[in-house]
Design a protein around this motif. Sequence first.
Motif, mmCIF file in Angstrom:
data_model
loop_
_atom_site.group_PDB
_atom_site.id
_atom_site.type_symbol
_atom_site.label_atom_id
_atom_site.label_comp_id
_atom_site.label_asym_id
_atom_site.label_seq_id
_atom_site.Cartn_x
_atom_site.Cartn_y
_atom_site.Cartn_z
ATOM 1 N N ARG A 49 -9.867 14.941 -6.059
ATOM 2 C CA ARG A 49 -8.657 14.605 -5.301
ATOM 3 C C ARG A 49 -7.787 13.750 -6.225
ATOM 4 N NH1 ARG A 49 -11.787 11.506 -0.689
ATOM 5 N NH2 ARG A 49 -12.523 10.596 -2.646
ATOM 6 N N ALA A 71 -8.962 19.820 -6.641
ATOM 7 C CA ALA A 71 -9.189 20.285 -5.273
ATOM 8 C C ALA A 71 -7.934 20.053 -4.438
ATOM 9 C CB ALA A 71 -10.377 19.546 -4.663
ATOM 10 N N HIS A 72 -7.306 18.882 -4.667
ATOM 11 C CA HIS A 72 -6.036 18.594 -3.997
ATOM 12 C C HIS A 72 -5.223 17.660 -4.888
ATOM 13 C CE1 HIS A 72 -3.520 18.684 -0.360
ATOM 14 N NE2 HIS A 72 -3.057 17.540 -0.834
ATOM 15 N N ARG A 211 1.648 25.797 -3.121
ATOM 16 C CA ARG A 211 0.187 25.852 -3.094
ATOM 17 C C ARG A 211 -0.348 25.050 -1.905
ATOM 18 N NH1 ARG A 211 -2.343 27.188 -8.197
ATOM 19 N NH2 ARG A 211 -4.192 26.172 -7.329
ATOM 20 N N ASN A 213 -2.951 23.337 -1.765
ATOM 21 C CA ASN A 213 -3.655 22.116 -2.186
ATOM 22 C C ASN A 213 -2.721 21.070 -2.790
ATOM 23 O OD1 ASN A 213 -3.139 23.578 -4.580
ATOM 24 N ND2 ASN A 213 -4.850 22.574 -5.635
ATOM 25 N N THR A 215 0.469 18.274 -1.976
ATOM 26 C CA THR A 215 1.238 17.520 -0.985
ATOM 27 C C THR A 215 2.276 16.673 -1.702
ATOM 28 O OG1 THR A 215 -0.661 17.396 0.512
ATOM 29 C CG2 THR A 215 1.118 15.798 0.858
#
Length: 359
Positions: A49, A71-72, A211, A213, A215
């Motif tokens: 993350r 992953a994010h 995407r 994943n 933000t």
Amino acid sequence: HQPIERVFVLRRCGPSPRIRAFSAQDFMALRFIHTADWPREGCELAGKRVGIIGPGSSGVQAIPIIAREAAHLTVFQRTPNFSIPAWNGPMPEDRRKAVKADYRSLRRKARNSYAGDYADEYYLTIMTMTAEQREAEFELRWREGGFNYQYAFRDMMEDPQANELAADFVRRKIRATVSDPITAEALCPKDHPIGSKRLCVDTGYYETFNRPNVTLVDVKADPITGFTADHVTTRKHSYALDTLVLATGFDAMTGALTAFDIRGRAGRTLKDAWQDGAGAYLGIAIAGFPNLFVITGPGSPSVLANVILAIEQHVEWLSDLLIHARSHRIAEIEADRKAQKDWMSDVRASADRTLYPQA
């Protein structure tokens, strides 16, 4: 750079303070990395993350790559910047051969151009074109990619109306690329003329925000309020992270010089000489500092041109100067203080005729 053994946080609760002790392990979960000091051994981000602060030129290059691995990815953005596609990719063989065959003339063309670029510079005037012509030219420059979107138009950095037309085209491209309208609008710069901050050039930057994943956090609307062992907290939310990338820039023009104890006449430091603003004659020599020469320093085109060619021009100019000094047995060279002041005044006057000071 020293190991932290224990940190005490003083928190006021009611009439008396309360002290809580944090061990070093409390802070080890969240790893901080600066883009200008990336680990030489690399950084494993797969499955992590990741957060990144800063959507400047380093950020827009790092974000698409990190998003493919992490992953994010949470992007903390204060101020969006205009970015133009680079269209990087394999060079077709016929194009490679054409460049190699004409390399010397292309180099000459670059050296004699406005900004050190051998791309065609037509110097079109936005405000004299019809709406259809403008749209076609903006689209052509967008497809060419890079800084030619700015350099092709002679009035883009002088006429606010022309600049707004060019900026609006890029904002429309962002809205057409980013599927979520709220995210797209947050990525649209509205607080400075396009080109007044050095344009970013990217590969797949805006597409990255489609995407699942990724933000985007607008920290003007929701400011960062703190960090914990494994979270970045904002006024409204908390984001769990393993790694936080700081793409927050660096003191590019003066930091490499003022970080050292460089002293000139009467022992005056360069940092002190520049405390009210950096100055150098031609961007090369500094009054009060004999035999000190800088390359692409304050008062030179620097990164507003093809900086490789700007460096070449300065190095060649200095080489000629030193050869002249040696042949004439000149032991000391220093910029004249009035000449330096006049030069910096000319630079400021030149900038004031443009939209650059509005950034």
